[in-house]
Design an enzyme around this catalytic site. Structure first.
Site, PDB file in Angstrom:
ATOM      1  N   TYR A  53      14.641  60.657 -16.802  1.00 18.55           N
ATOM      2  CA  TYR A  53      14.945  61.672 -15.796  1.00 18.55           C
ATOM      3  C   TYR A  53      13.671  62.411 -15.388  1.00 18.55           C
ATOM      4  CZ  TYR A  53      19.973  61.097 -16.730  1.00 18.55           C
ATOM      5  OH  TYR A  53      21.244  60.605 -16.863  1.00 18.55           O
ATOM      6  N   SER A 217      29.281  61.157 -13.067  1.00 21.22           N
ATOM      7  CA  SER A 217      29.641  61.226 -11.650  1.00 21.22           C
ATOM      8  C   SER A 217      31.113  61.588 -11.464  1.00 21.22           C
ATOM      9  CB  SER A 217      29.330  59.899 -10.941  1.00 21.22           C
ATOM     10  OG  SER A 217      29.395  60.050  -9.530  1.00 21.22           O
ATOM     11  N   PRO A 218      31.571  62.699 -12.061  1.00 24.13           N
ATOM     12  CA  PRO A 218      32.982  63.058 -11.963  1.00 24.13           C
ATOM     13  C   PRO A 218      33.442  63.374 -10.546  1.00 24.13           C
ATOM     14  CG  PRO A 218      31.718  64.868 -12.884  1.00 24.13           C
ATOM     15  CD  PRO A 218      30.795  63.684 -12.845  1.00 24.13           C
ATOM     16  N   LEU A 219      32.507  63.731  -9.670  1.00 20.95           N
ATOM     17  CA  LEU A 219      32.858  63.996  -8.261  1.00 20.95           C
ATOM     18  C   LEU A 219      32.502  62.822  -7.362  1.00 20.95           C
ATOM     19  CD1 LEU A 219      31.843  67.751  -7.820  1.00 20.95           C
ATOM     20  CD2 LEU A 219      33.922  66.759  -8.790  1.00 20.95           C
ATOM     21  N   GLY A 221      29.664  61.264  -6.570  1.00 21.27           N
ATOM     22  CA  GLY A 221      28.579  61.514  -5.636  1.00 21.27           C
ATOM     23  C   GLY A 221      28.893  62.556  -4.577  1.00 21.27           C
ATOM     24  N   GLY A 222      29.817  63.477  -4.887  1.00 15.42           N
ATOM     25  CA  GLY A 222      30.187  64.531  -3.944  1.00 15.42           C
ATOM     26  C   GLY A 222      31.411  64.222  -3.126  1.00 15.42           C
ATOM     27  N   LEU A 223      31.888  62.981  -3.180  1.00 10.80           N
ATOM     28  CA  LEU A 223      33.029  62.572  -2.361  1.00 10.80           C
ATOM     29  C   LEU A 223      34.293  63.359  -2.698  1.00 10.80           C
ATOM     30  CD1 LEU A 223      33.400  60.303  -0.178  1.00 10.80           C
ATOM     31  CD2 LEU A 223      34.508  58.966  -1.969  1.00 10.80           C
ATOM     32  N   LEU A 224      34.413  63.787  -3.950  1.00 15.37           N
ATOM     33  CA  LEU A 224      35.619  64.493  -4.399  1.00 15.37           C
ATOM     34  C   LEU A 224      35.413  66.003  -4.460  1.00 15.37           C
ATOM     35  CD1 LEU A 224      36.560  62.076  -7.329  1.00 15.37           C
ATOM     36  CD2 LEU A 224      37.510  62.101  -5.012  1.00 15.37           C
ATOM     37  N   GLY A 225      34.329  66.474  -3.885  1.00 17.29           N
ATOM     38  CA  GLY A 225      34.004  67.896  -3.963  1.00 17.29           C
ATOM     39  C   GLY A 225      34.325  68.693  -2.713  1.00 17.29           C
TER      40      GLY A 225
END
Length: 331
Positions: A53, A217-219, A221-225
């Site tokens: 990272y 990646s629980p969202l 990549g932002g799609l579920l946010g």
């Protein structure tokens, strides 16, 4: 904060895992330290990072930022369950960049990589040392030999995996059991409402072998946010993976249905996505990677969010899972 055991171990960890991948590339050191202070003050004790990272010429930078935070004292290290990863190439620039044995899971690279991570992290041990990817070239016999040495030296306490297939989890832990070793205690996998393939084999294997499941990646990549609502309000345009996904009409319609369902029940999409993962069998806690204090606060609210049966049924209808194997493959 709520806590649970990490898989079959006696280790207690928070139901949210602080992901640090943004520290360095997107969040500067001062703000990163502030987020870690706030996370620890809220009760989050499980911090996740990786040696690569920082990426590119700055790989290792994220571990360095965590190290300078630990160096501030105040029991920061003692209160942290620290997880980092090994696999990616950490060779320097120039002619050294292509030099062999600076990546993957050979015994020589594991030895080199853990010492380098300890130095950057300014600590003398790592709680959970994770294999960032399957290494098809190195036998598990060699990998476990290297891990045994690190445990005996007190440099690591547990080993975990990331991005392993179900059969690789089985291979690793069957071999470990034959030699009286603890084996893998956790698996980090891509898992969220929009990406549920892990339910077929990875999560059942983790449950059978007593591994805690740590979704990344629980969202998605932002799609579920709440990306469509943010677009309509002019707050933020979708980028990267979510922007590409929304070019697909069916995906866009699916996300719209998702946001409409949650709007009907007065629930923030990002918080619902995290809360849903916390209801899933085998899940220890999702990795959240806040760039700001506001994003951390939103993730913390998800821990206490209880989704009704109506909402859960609606989410399953919008994002149906594949089901476990072998039924997902056959009948």
């Amino acid at each position: 904060m709520k806590y649970t055991q990490l898989g079959r171990t006696g280790l207690k960890v928070s139901r949210l895992v602080l992901g640090t991948m943004n520290f360095g590339p997107q969040t500067d050191e001062a703000d990163s330290h502030a987020i870690m202070d706030a996370a620890q003050a809220s009760g989050i004790n499980y911090f996740d990072t990786a040696n690569v990272y920082g990426w590119g010429e700055n790989k290792g930078r994220t571990e360095e930022i965590i190290g300078t935070w630990f160096a501030k004292g105040g029991e920061r290290r003692d209160k942290t369950v620290l997880a980092t990863k090994v696999f990616g190439n950490m060779a320097g620039s120039g002619t050294n960049a292509s030099w062999p044995n600076h990546d993957r899971l050979s015994a020589v690279n594991i030895r080199r990589a853990v010492d380098a991570s300890l130095k950057r992290l300014q600590t003398d041990y790592i709680d959970i040392y994770q294999f960032h990817h399957v290494d098809r070239r190195t036998p598990f016999e060699e990998i476990w030999q290297a891990i045994d040495v690190l445990i005996q030296q007190g440099k690591i306490l547990y080993a975990g995996s990331s991005n392993f297939a179900g059969y690789k989890i089985a291979q690793a832990n069957e071999l470990a059991a034959r030699h009286g070793r603890v084996g893998l205690v956790s698996e980090q996998c891509l898992y969220n409402l929009a990406e549920r393939r892990a339910e077929m084999e990875v999560i059942p294997a983790a449950q059978d072998y007593g591994l805690g499941v740590i979704p990344w990646s629980p969202l998605h990549g932002g799609l579920l946010g709440g990306v469509l609502k943010k677009e309509s309000e002019g707050k933020r345009r979708s980028q990267g993976r979510s922007a590409s996904a929304l070019e697909n009409t069916k995906v866009r319609e699916q996300v719209q249905r998702y946001e409409d369902l949650l709007d009907k029940h007065g629930i923030e999409p990002g918080e619902a996505a995290l809360a849903w993962l916390l209801t899933r069998p085998g899940v220890t806690g999702p990795i959240v990677g806040p760039r700001t204090q506001e994003q951390l606060d939103s993730a913390l609210r998800a821990v206490d969010l209880e989704l009704s049966e109506e909402v859960l049924a609606g989410l399953d209808e919008i994002f149906p899972g594949p089901g476990p194997s072998p039924e997902a493959f056959a009948w």
